[in-house]
Scaffold this active site. Structure first.
Site, PDB file in Angstrom:
ATOM      1  N   ASP A   1       0.704  -0.844   0.122  1.00  0.00           N
ATOM      2  CA  ASP A   1       0.264   0.029   0.010  1.00  0.00           C
ATOM      3  C   ASP A   1       0.992   1.136   0.031  1.00  0.00           C
ATOM      4  O   ASP A   1       1.897   1.357   0.287  1.00  0.00           O
ATOM      5  CB  ASP A   1      -0.960  -0.139   1.237  1.00  0.00           C
ATOM      6  CG  ASP A   1      -0.197  -0.637   2.532  1.00  0.00           C
ATOM      7  OD1 ASP A   1       1.031  -0.518   2.901  1.00  0.00           O
ATOM      8  OD2 ASP A   1      -1.176  -0.893   3.458  1.00  0.00           O
TER       9      ASP A   1
ATOM     10  N   ASN B   1      -7.092  -2.873  14.421  1.00  0.00           N
ATOM     11  CA  ASN B   1      -9.103  -2.887  13.984  1.00  0.00           C
ATOM     12  C   ASN B   1      -9.095  -3.881  12.196  1.00  0.00           C
ATOM     13  O   ASN B   1      -9.497  -4.097  11.772  1.00  0.00           O
ATOM     14  CB  ASN B   1      -9.124  -1.890  13.326  1.00  0.00           C
ATOM     15  CG  ASN B   1      -8.649  -1.125  12.121  1.00  0.00           C
ATOM     16  OD1 ASN B   1      -7.647  -1.933  11.483  1.00  0.00           O
ATOM     17  ND2 ASN B   1      -9.625  -0.440  11.075  1.00  0.00           N
TER      18      ASN B   1
ATOM     19  N   GLU C   1      -9.418  -1.755   5.761  1.00  0.00           N
ATOM     20  CA  GLU C   1      -9.967  -1.220   6.216  1.00  0.00           C
ATOM     21  C   GLU C   1     -11.372  -2.025   6.203  1.00  0.00           C
ATOM     22  O   GLU C   1     -11.801  -2.195   6.189  1.00  0.00           O
ATOM     23  CB  GLU C   1     -10.330   0.125   6.111  1.00  0.00           C
ATOM     24  CG  GLU C   1      -8.833   0.888   6.499  1.00  0.00           C
ATOM     25  CD  GLU C   1      -8.302   1.424   8.020  1.00  0.00           C
ATOM     26  OE1 GLU C   1      -8.290   0.061   8.665  1.00  0.00           O
ATOM     27  OE2 GLU C   1      -8.475   2.207   8.160  1.00  0.00           O
TER      28      GLU C   1
ATOM     29  N   HIS D   1      -7.174  -4.709  10.614  1.00  0.00           N
ATOM     30  CA  HIS D   1      -7.271  -4.329   8.471  1.00  0.00           C
ATOM     31  C   HIS D   1      -5.489  -5.108   8.451  1.00  0.00           C
ATOM     32  O   HIS D   1      -4.766  -5.366   9.152  1.00  0.00           O
ATOM     33  CB  HIS D   1      -6.717  -2.859   8.764  1.00  0.00           C
ATOM     34  CG  HIS D   1      -5.585  -1.601   8.671  1.00  0.00           C
ATOM     35  ND1 HIS D   1      -5.829  -0.971   8.535  1.00  0.00           N
ATOM     36  CD2 HIS D   1      -4.315  -2.533   8.919  1.00  0.00           C
ATOM     37  CE1 HIS D   1      -4.708  -0.702   9.321  1.00  0.00           C
ATOM     38  NE2 HIS D   1      -3.880  -1.051   8.938  1.00  0.00           N
TER      39      HIS D   1
HETATM   40  C1  GLP Z   1      -0.528   0.113   8.221  1.00  0.00           C
HETATM   41  C2  GLP Z   1       0.394  -0.410   7.192  1.00  0.00           C
HETATM   42  C3  GLP Z   1      -0.540  -1.867   7.339  1.00  0.00           C
HETATM   43  C4  GLP Z   1       0.463  -2.440   8.683  1.00  0.00           C
HETATM   44  C5  GLP Z   1       0.240  -1.839  10.340  1.00  0.00           C
HETATM   45  C6  GLP Z   1       0.485  -2.021  11.166  1.00  0.00           C
HETATM   46  O1  GLP Z   1      -1.577   0.755   8.890  1.00  0.00           O
HETATM   47  N1  GLP Z   1      -0.598  -0.035   6.093  1.00  0.00           N
HETATM   48  O2  GLP Z   1      -0.352  -2.827   6.254  1.00  0.00           O
HETATM   49  O3  GLP Z   1       0.038  -3.287   8.844  1.00  0.00           O
HETATM   50  O4  GLP Z   1       0.402  -0.263   9.623  1.00  0.00           O
HETATM   51  O5  GLP Z   1       1.577  -1.341  11.631  1.00  0.00           O
HETATM   52  P1  GLP Z   1       2.427  -0.478  12.914  1.00  0.00           P
HETATM   53  O6  GLP Z   1       3.073  -2.156  12.725  1.00  0.00           O
HETATM   54  O7  GLP Z   1       3.526   0.448  13.019  1.00  0.00           O
HETATM   55  O8  GLP Z   1       1.521  -1.497  14.764  1.00  0.00           O
END
Ligand code: GLP
Length: 270
Positions: free
Chosen positions: A66, A135, A142, A137
């Site tokens: 993404d 959440n 989402e 995702h």
């Molecule tokens: C972002 C990314 C996700 C990732 C998430 C978790 O939202 N788009 O792909 O899984 O962060 O992030 P963190 O590792 O900082 O908790």
């Protein structure tokens, strides 16, 4: 499912990196789906360390999950900049074979099409790395997220924007409202999924994804539809799983899981 529960985040990062190395070594031209976020920083740190000890990344092709809409690739908070900083620029990954959606393309509609086509041409990715949002995702899918979804533009939830505000000096208004993300169905096309989570804030989503029912309101539960899934957790993120004893017993008897430790010995420990 190969569920690996380790003592702490440092061990999770090390183990995940070793799993990626073993995948790369088993294939002539590995295609990797990559992820960003704080959890992954330590994973990339270990991959860089492996490079410094002689591991070759020149044959890999990468596709990220993404990117934020509205951020240029040179914006420090963009996922392109993240990948350059934490992994690509520190190793011999061929830049021309690294792919992320362009967050500031002239037409985002065309950019979605372009990324879809690139992924289609590439065929199944050998491994898709996944973090998980609090959440539930994966990528930026989402809740509620259709399991049939493909690469598309998505509006980010308030919760996700707050969670990711750290990369924007905690100014919520600077966090983009939209992102372009591989869809759930896109993710499920990879040959192997590797979901990584650490810390107590992920425990509920992790338990739901592994042991709960399949549901659009917990996008990560879609991993249950896949045939080859690895889940690497620390104790805190595994805390709400009911079948932990069973997972530990399975891991202890799995030769696949033990194999990965050889890579840790070879590339990560002196
Ligand atoms: C972002 C990314 C996700 C990732 C998430 C978790 O939202 N788009 O792909 O899984 O962060 O992030 P963190 O590792 O900082 O908790």
């Amino acid at each position: 499912m190969n569920i690996v529960i380790l003592e702490n985040a440092a061990k999770v990062e090390e183990y995940t990196a070793a799993l990626i190395l073993s995948e790369i070594q088993h294939r002539p031209y590995p295609k990797l789906g990559l992820a960003t976020g704080r959890t992954m920083e330590g994973v990339y740190k270990h991959l860089v360390q492996a490079y410094n000890r002689g591991f070759d990344f020149s044959n890999i092709t990468t596709f990220n999950l993404d990117e934020y809409v509205g951020l240029s690739p040179i914006d420090e908070a963009s996922y392109r900049a993240y990948m350059d900083k934490h992994f690509f620029n520190q190793t011999n990954v061929e830049r021309a074979r690294t792919h992320l959606p362009h967050g500031l393309a002239e037409s985002m509609v065309d950019e979605v099409e372009k990324y879809r086509s690139l992924l289609e041409e590439a065929g199944s990715l050998d491994l898709q790395l996944l973090g998980i949002g609090n959440n539930g995702h994966i990528g930026f899918n989402e809740p509620p997220a259709l399991f049939g979804s493909e690469t598309r533009i998505i509006e980010l939830s308030e919760e996700t924007r707050q969670q990711n505000a750290g990369a924007f000096e905690n100014n919520l208004e600077d966090v983009p409202t939209h992102a372009i993300t591989m869809g759930i169905n896109t993710i499920l096309k990879a040959k192997k999924l590797v979901l990584v989570a650490t810390g107590p804030s992920k425990a509920e989503a992790v338990a739901g994804a592994i042991e709960g029912p399949l549901r659009a309101s917990l996008p990560a539960s879609a991993i249950q539809l896949h045939h080859s899934v690895w889940i690497i957790l620390d104790i805190a993120a595994a805390n709400q799983l009911k079948l932990q004893t069973y997972y530990h017993r399975q891991a202890a008897n799995s030769t696949k899981i033990q194999e990965v430790h050889d890579y840790i010995d070879k590339y990560m420990r002196s």
